[in-house]
Scaffold this motif. Structure first.
Motif, PDB file in Angstrom:
ATOM      1  N   ILE A 185      42.841  43.888  35.771  1.00  0.00           N
ATOM      2  CA  ILE A 185      43.798  42.973  35.512  1.00  0.00           C
ATOM      3  C   ILE A 185      44.570  43.530  34.083  1.00  0.00           C
ATOM      4  CG2 ILE A 185      44.339  40.754  34.030  1.00  0.00           C
ATOM      5  CD1 ILE A 185      42.802  39.360  36.640  1.00  0.00           C
TER       6      ILE A 185
ATOM      7  N   LEU B 211      48.210  44.143  33.885  1.00  0.00           N
ATOM      8  CA  LEU B 211      49.089  43.547  32.639  1.00  0.00           C
ATOM      9  C   LEU B 211      49.899  44.291  31.858  1.00  0.00           C
ATOM     10  CD1 LEU B 211      49.521  40.595  31.393  1.00  0.00           C
ATOM     11  CD2 LEU B 211      47.605  41.136  29.960  1.00  0.00           C
TER      12      LEU B 211
ATOM     13  N   THR C 139      52.681  45.607  33.593  1.00  0.00           N
ATOM     14  CA  THR C 139      53.865  44.494  33.786  1.00  0.00           C
ATOM     15  C   THR C 139      54.573  44.275  32.310  1.00  0.00           C
ATOM     16  OG1 THR C 139      52.598  43.412  35.710  1.00  0.00           O
ATOM     17  CG2 THR C 139      54.108  42.011  34.325  1.00  0.00           C
TER      18      THR C 139
ATOM     19  N   LEU D  60      51.099  43.428  37.917  1.00  0.00           N
ATOM     20  CA  LEU D  60      50.368  41.875  38.359  1.00  0.00           C
ATOM     21  C   LEU D  60      51.029  41.595  39.825  1.00  0.00           C
ATOM     22  CD1 LEU D  60      50.478  39.736  35.040  1.00  0.00           C
ATOM     23  CD2 LEU D  60      48.631  40.768  36.093  1.00  0.00           C
TER      24      LEU D  60
ATOM     25  N   VAL E 264      44.922  36.304  39.478  1.00  0.00           N
ATOM     26  CA  VAL E 264      46.292  37.073  39.060  1.00  0.00           C
ATOM     27  C   VAL E 264      47.365  35.965  38.677  1.00  0.00           C
ATOM     28  CG1 VAL E 264      48.004  38.851  39.528  1.00  0.00           C
ATOM     29  CG2 VAL E 264      45.649  39.098  40.253  1.00  0.00           C
TER      30      VAL E 264
END
Lengths: 275, 272
Positions: free
Chosen positions: A73, A77, A80, A223, A242
């Motif tokens: 993640i 992240l 993103t 993501l 997510v």
């Protein structure tokens, strides 16, 4: 009677400022209750319909911890955020500048109006094939898509804010001998600031949508990529983990911009409340 | 004394409506003189102020301020019906704004702003935002802003019309004091006859559609008026009656009676 107030305690009426303290705690309690109801509902759905239809909240929690821990993640992240911020910042800078020009020079505004509206009305997904051909499948293309999605709302809001600047204040500036340049930068643009900021907030919300669309339709990453991979494998607990991060990201970004808006536009909110 | 402002045969019409707004307006204002423009709505009082300010130019005739065609500058300063303060600047910041337009350095402007705010009794509010002030206080800031540029002519467009009676009275008193201290010329637009007589040395009575000068009445009342209120004097009553007679004549002569009744109805009964 009015008492003396200093700018520090200017206490502009905030959205919730008119509520009593007891109301606030009541509202918080109701919100907590709704969260509990949602989690309970998910649990019930999980037990009655199976974990494909709805993963158990406890599994989502476990997956979240695992995915934050193993770095998947945080990595997604980061990707993103990179695309989102690059796209949004370029859209904000170019949109505000173009909006100031189109709003400040009425002739230009009139000339470009139909084109701006046409481009704004076109779903940004429609530009994906073109963007892929022009920019490829990676970061540049994703940033271009985000820019394309966020640019027009920011431009339109800025232009209308500048074009509709308060005539009385403009006349005041003129009567005290302000030249066009100073009228523009010291009266019209500050007067448009609340409109510019709300344009930025709308633009940010659209930029998030654009980022996820880019991550799904171009080279999968971030993501969006993580989400679609989990979804395609029916790993619904990972998928939900997510989605929660996306939800938090969007909320944090719009809340942050709302805070900025309130800080800079404080006088305006207060004024609207006072008259 | 040579006039500071000269208006000679001014005419102005607005192309959108094709209705002449002003026709053949001629009068002078001497340096330090307080002149009121009085008349019902539609007689072009505000247009006249904007012409004197140089915000618009006349179709015919000539306006001279200090011997030159007017341009928005520090010779002239306008006070509007609403204060028109920049809401994103503090009270002092609003005054510094116009001083900066004049080219005054920042530090000097800040000092001048504080001094002038002291003069209108708002020293403690220098750092406040306009929306934190009452309407009367905002209007005092508007007045302070105009005074800050040390104008030779103060143009005032119904500055007290939107205020309550008590605030209006206080601000009138302040203005009278300020004027007797500084002796700048004032062109004061109002539709309140009593206010015009109370404040001014001459009253220019306008008639509507198109705006023309009906008569110019000299107000000869003892000065300083802020110390001895002239409203109880017989001369005040005489002037009042004279102006009202003119207005009634105007109505009889065919100017729209309803219009006059609407505008003057309220002030016709008080202060007699």
């Amino acid at each position: 009677m009015r008492s003396k107030t200093s700018p520090d305690n200017a206490a502009a009426p905030r959205a919730g400022a008119r509520l009593h303290q007891s109301d606030v705690s009541w509202i918080t309690a109701a919100q907590v209750l709704i969260i509990i109801l949602i989690i309970t509902g998910m649990q019930v759905l999980n037990m009655t319909s199976g974990r494909l239809v709805m993963p158990a909240p406890a599994d989502i929690w476990r997956q979240s911890i695992a995915m934050w821990g193993d770095g998947s993640i945080p990595l997604a992240l980061g990707q993103t955020l990179g695309v989102l911020l690059l796209g949004f910042v370029t859209a904000a800078v170019s949109g505000v500048l173009a909006g100031i020009v189109l709003g400040g020079i009425p002739v230009l505004g009139r000339v470009f109006d139909p084109f701006v509206n046409a481009l704004n009305a076109t779903p940004s997904a429609a530009f994906i094939p073109l963007i892929i051909v022009w920019f490829g499948l990676y970061t540049e293309a994703k940033v271009a898509l985000v820019w394309n999605a966020a640019f027009f709302p920011i431009l339109i809001s800025t232009a209308s804010g500048v074009a509709n600047a308060n005539r009385d204040l403009i006349e005041m500036g003129q009567s005290f001998g302000a030249d066009r340049r100073r009228l523009f930068w010291q009266v019209m643009v500050p007067d448009a600031l609340p409109a510019i900021l709300s344009g930025l907030r709308i633009g940010a919300a659209i930029a998030i949508v654009g980022t996820v669309i880019a991550e799904l339709t171009m080279a999968q990453s971030g993501l969006g990529g993580l989400m679609i991979t989990a979804g395609n494998r029916f790993q619904m607990d990972r998928y939900f983990a997510v989605v929660i991060v996306m939800m938090a990201l969007g909320t944090a970004l719009t809340a942050g911009l709302r805070w900025v808006e309130r800080r800079f536009g404080q006088w305006r909110i207060a004024q609207a409340g006072g008259r | 004394m040579a006039p500071l402002i000269t208006l000679q045969g001014i005419a102005k019409s607005f192309t959108a409506a094709r209705i002449p707004a002003l026709e053949d307006i001629s009068f002078d204002v001497a340096p330090g003189e307080f002149v009121s423009l009085v008349g019902p709505s539609g007689c072009g009082k505000t247009t006249l102020l904007r012409l004197i300010n140089g915000l618009i130019t006349p179709d015919q005739g000539e306006i001279l301020v200090g011997g030159k065609p007017p341009a928005p500058s520090s010779r002239l300063a306008m006070v509007f019906q609403s204060a028109r303060l920049l809401p994103w600047r503090t009270v002092a910041g609003n005054i510094e704004f116009v001083l900066a337009l004049k080219g005054m350095p920042r530090a000097a402007a800040a000092e001048r702003a504080r001094a002038i705010l002291g003069a209108v009794g708002l020293r403690d509010y220098a750092g406040a935002w306009p929306h934190e002030l009452s309407g009367g206080m905002q209007q005092r800031v508007g007045l302070a802003r105009a005074l800050a540029v040390e104008p030779e002519v103060l143009l005032m467009d119904e500055p007290f019309a939107a205020l309550d009676a008590m605030t209006r009275e206080t601000l009138r008193l302040g203005l009278m004091q300020m004027w007797s201290d500084r002796k700048m010329a004032v062109v004061f637009v109002t539709h309140d006859i009593d206010e015009a007589i109370l404040l001014s040395q001459r009253v220019v009575l306008l008639r509507p559609r198109p705006g023309r000068i009906d008569s110019i009445v000299t107000v000869d009342l003892p000065e300083p008026r802020w110390q001895n209120d002239p409203r109880g004097l017989p001369a005040f009553g005489t002037l009042r009656r004279e102006l009202w007679d003119r207005i009634h004549d105007m109505a009889r002569e065919g100017a729209a009676l309803e219009e006059l009744a609407g505008v003057f109805g309220g002030s016709g009964t008080k202060g007699a």
